[in-house]
Write an enzyme that holds these catalytic residues in place. Structure first.
Site, PDB file in Angstrom:
ATOM      1  N   THR A  73     -47.319  22.638  59.789  1.00  0.00           N
ATOM      2  CA  THR A  73     -48.472  22.015  59.129  1.00  0.00           C
ATOM      3  C   THR A  73     -49.771  22.688  59.568  1.00  0.00           C
ATOM      4  O   THR A  73     -50.626  23.007  58.731  1.00  0.00           O
ATOM      5  CB  THR A  73     -48.512  20.503  59.465  1.00  0.00           C
ATOM      6  OG1 THR A  73     -47.269  19.923  59.059  1.00  0.00           O
ATOM      7  CG2 THR A  73     -49.660  19.806  58.768  1.00  0.00           C
ATOM      8  N   ASN A 151     -38.169  22.682  50.369  1.00  0.00           N
ATOM      9  CA  ASN A 151     -37.450  21.969  51.422  1.00  0.00           C
ATOM     10  C   ASN A 151     -36.448  20.951  50.875  1.00  0.00           C
ATOM     11  O   ASN A 151     -35.472  20.634  51.529  1.00  0.00           O
ATOM     12  CB  ASN A 151     -38.432  21.265  52.372  1.00  0.00           C
ATOM     13  CG  ASN A 151     -39.539  20.537  51.654  1.00  0.00           C
ATOM     14  OD1 ASN A 151     -40.270  21.115  50.857  1.00  0.00           O
ATOM     15  ND2 ASN A 151     -39.665  19.253  51.916  1.00  0.00           N
ATOM     16  N   GLY A 200     -41.238  26.248  64.464  1.00  0.00           N
ATOM     17  CA  GLY A 200     -40.152  26.446  65.421  1.00  0.00           C
ATOM     18  C   GLY A 200     -38.982  25.489  65.251  1.00  0.00           C
ATOM     19  O   GLY A 200     -37.824  25.910  65.305  1.00  0.00           O
ATOM     20  N   HIS A 201     -39.289  24.211  65.012  1.00  0.00           N
ATOM     21  CA  HIS A 201     -38.189  23.231  65.063  1.00  0.00           C
ATOM     22  C   HIS A 201     -37.258  23.300  63.861  1.00  0.00           C
ATOM     23  O   HIS A 201     -36.251  22.600  63.823  1.00  0.00           O
ATOM     24  CB  HIS A 201     -38.728  21.811  65.282  1.00  0.00           C
ATOM     25  CG  HIS A 201     -39.402  21.169  64.117  1.00  0.00           C
ATOM     26  ND1 HIS A 201     -38.778  20.217  63.354  1.00  0.00           N
ATOM     27  CD2 HIS A 201     -40.635  21.316  63.589  1.00  0.00           C
ATOM     28  CE1 HIS A 201     -39.612  19.788  62.421  1.00  0.00           C
ATOM     29  NE2 HIS A 201     -40.746  20.450  62.533  1.00  0.00           N
ATOM     30  N   CYS A 325     -38.748   4.750  49.774  1.00  0.00           N
ATOM     31  CA  CYS A 325     -38.826   3.347  49.428  1.00  0.00           C
ATOM     32  C   CYS A 325     -39.980   2.730  50.204  1.00  0.00           C
ATOM     33  O   CYS A 325     -39.885   2.506  51.391  1.00  0.00           O
ATOM     34  CB  CYS A 325     -37.521   2.664  49.806  1.00  0.00           C
ATOM     35  SG  CYS A 325     -37.428   0.991  49.229  1.00  0.00           S
TER      36      CYS A 325
HETATM   37  N1  PLP Z   1     -43.495  22.999  55.090  1.00  0.00           N
HETATM   38  C1  PLP Z   1     -42.235  22.727  54.760  1.00  0.00           C
HETATM   39  C2  PLP Z   1     -41.643  23.369  53.561  1.00  0.00           C
HETATM   40  C3  PLP Z   1     -41.483  21.841  55.529  1.00  0.00           C
HETATM   41  O1  PLP Z   1     -40.229  21.564  55.192  1.00  0.00           O
HETATM   42  C4  PLP Z   1     -42.088  21.253  56.663  1.00  0.00           C
HETATM   43  C5  PLP Z   1     -41.353  20.264  57.472  1.00  0.00           C
HETATM   44  O2  PLP Z   1     -40.476  19.585  56.987  1.00  0.00           O
HETATM   45  C6  PLP Z   1     -43.413  21.595  56.975  1.00  0.00           C
HETATM   46  C7  PLP Z   1     -44.082  22.468  56.161  1.00  0.00           C
HETATM   47  C8  PLP Z   1     -44.112  21.017  58.167  1.00  0.00           C
HETATM   48  O3  PLP Z   1     -43.658  21.614  59.359  1.00  0.00           O
HETATM   49  P1  PLP Z   1     -43.977  20.924  60.752  1.00  0.00           P
HETATM   50  O4  PLP Z   1     -43.078  19.750  60.863  1.00  0.00           O
HETATM   51  O5  PLP Z   1     -43.658  21.975  61.772  1.00  0.00           O
HETATM   52  O6  PLP Z   1     -45.419  20.575  60.754  1.00  0.00           O
END
Ligand code: PLP
Length: 404
Positions: A73, A151, A200-201, A325
């Site tokens: 983010t 995602n 990273g995660h 929901c």
């Molecule tokens: N962008 C996408 C496509 C994501 O899937 C995610 C997290 O699910 C993010 C951004 C945000 O990443 P973070 O959780 O490291 O802020």
């Protein structure tokens, strides 16, 4: 009971090698890399090694093009806000209707600040409307922000082509590659991408570390303003254990990317085809061709995603639903809505996302447990072919907690 974790697009397990690599930086080598003494200063070399490892994974020309952040983010926000700061005369942002909130919520915020935001639509398969995109580009466009892979559906966008289109009007191109990195091969040397965000995660490093690729020569203005860290591009003492971990995760991802394309893809396909065969009135959301190898988004008609998740959870299966929901009303995900997935399917969507740690036995477990769950839910569902759901949002048929 065994836990089958198929929610790797939400977050991943830290790889054992990654954990080993980061541990010394908590108790033995905890110095501040900005310190004058060697105890701290030496740590700066470990940060540079991590930067090189990440640059290699991305195929970046120079490791200095990598900037460490706290998460995906922050990387997305930095890319967009930096560009708007660097090009104050350009007031338009182009993005898509299917981005992650890391981009979409920022876009809404920018609109309130007076920027023009254009959100490009997608078709039924989740592919971007390239004609709409071309027509929206103008000399006012500061930045085009299009995710590399979605995602929720795993659909891959033609980011290199879009980067070229953005450059034709003098705009920068940013891609949210949070879901793409480590799952498909990337080569920044060959692409025209100016800014790329990763987290990273999502690739077996811990939470709390991310990175932004900034192509050399790209106008950049810091978002986090403070000390001189990261060559004056992001203030704040570095998250050394996290950065070292991300470096190791990048090294492992490079070694495993082939495995993602073959073994993980085969497991995903076995799961997807197995569900389509065993459960009637089931569809896959998103074109199946240009898609991440680990992701499948499956909709079961006339059942509600949150209820499926609840019963799967009891059977030890972790996945995500495409509906949120909240406050008693069901809203299918913005991605499925943008794709025009019919209401009765959109509500029953489940995203399965695999990783290198999943096995054949995991998939067999889901194929054994899930079909009877769907059959059971359909028996008690107030909706069916004979009693279809009315159009538009409806009251939540099961009691479910608000999703964060
Ligand atoms: N962008 C996408 C496509 C994501 O899937 C995610 C997290 O699910 C993010 C951004 C945000 O990443 P973070 O959780 O490291 O802020």
């Amino acid at each position: 009971m065994r836990t089958v974790y198929l929610d790797n697009n939400a977050t991943t397990a830290v790889a054992p090698e990654v954990l080993q690599a980061m541990l010394p930086f908590f108790r033995e080598r905890y110095g501040n890399p900005s310190s004058m003494h060697a105890f701290g200063g030496d740590v700066a070399r470990d940060i540079e090694q991590a930067r090189e490892r990440l640059a290699t994974l991305l195929g970046a020309e120079h490791s200095s093009e990598i900037l460490f952040t706290s998460c995906g983010t922050e990387s997305d926000n930095t890319a967009i806000l930096s560009t708007l700061d660097a090009y104050p005369e350009r007031k338009q942002v182009l993005t898509t209707r299917v981005e992650h909130p890391a981009v979409l919520s920022l876009a809404k915020h920018l609109e309130r600040k007076g920027y023009e935001v254009v959100r490009i639509g997608v078709d039924r398969d989740g592919n971007l409307d390239m004609v709409e995109l071309r027509e929206a580009l103008s000399p006012h466009t500061a930045i085009v922000s299009v995710m590399w892979a979605n995602n929720e559906t795993g659909v891959i966008f033609p980011v290199e082509e879009i980067a070229r289109m953005a450059h034709e009007v003098g705009a920068l191109f940013h891609t949210d590659a949070v879901q793409a990195v480590g799952k498909i091969p990337l080569d920044m040397r060959k692409s025209g991408i100016d800014l790329l965000a990763l987290s990273g995660h999502k690739l077996h490093a811990p939470k709390g570390v991310g990175a932004l690729y900034v192509r050399r020569g790209t106008k950049f203005r810091p978002f986090v303003i403070g000390g001189h860290q990261e060559r004056n591009r992001r203030g704040g003492t570095e998250n050394v254990p996290g950065i070292v971990a991300l470096g190791m995760a990048a090294e492992l991802a490079r070694a495993h990317v082939r495995d993602e394309q073959t073994r993980v893809r085969a497991l995903r396909d076995k799961l997807e085809n197995g569900l389509l065969e065993r459960v009637p009135d089931t569809i896959v959301n998103g074109g199946r061709e240009r898609r991440l190898p680990n992701t499948t988004n499956v909709s079961f008609e006339f059942v509600e995603g949150e209820a499926i998740l609840l019963l799967m959870d009891r059977a030890g299966i972790c996945a995500s639903s495409g509906s949120a929901c909240t406050s008693g009303s069901l809203e299918p995900s913005h991605v499925l809505r943008a794709m025009g997935v019919p209401f009765t399917f959109a509500h029953g969507s489940v995203r399965f996302s695999l990783s290198r740690y999943n096995t054949d036995e995991d998939v067999d477990h889901v194929l054994r447990e899930l079909p009877p769950i769907i059959a059971r839910l359909r028996e008690i569902s107030p909706f069916s072919r004979e009693h279809p759901v009315p159009d538009g949002p409806t009251t939540c048929p099961t009691s479910c907690a608000a999703k964060s």
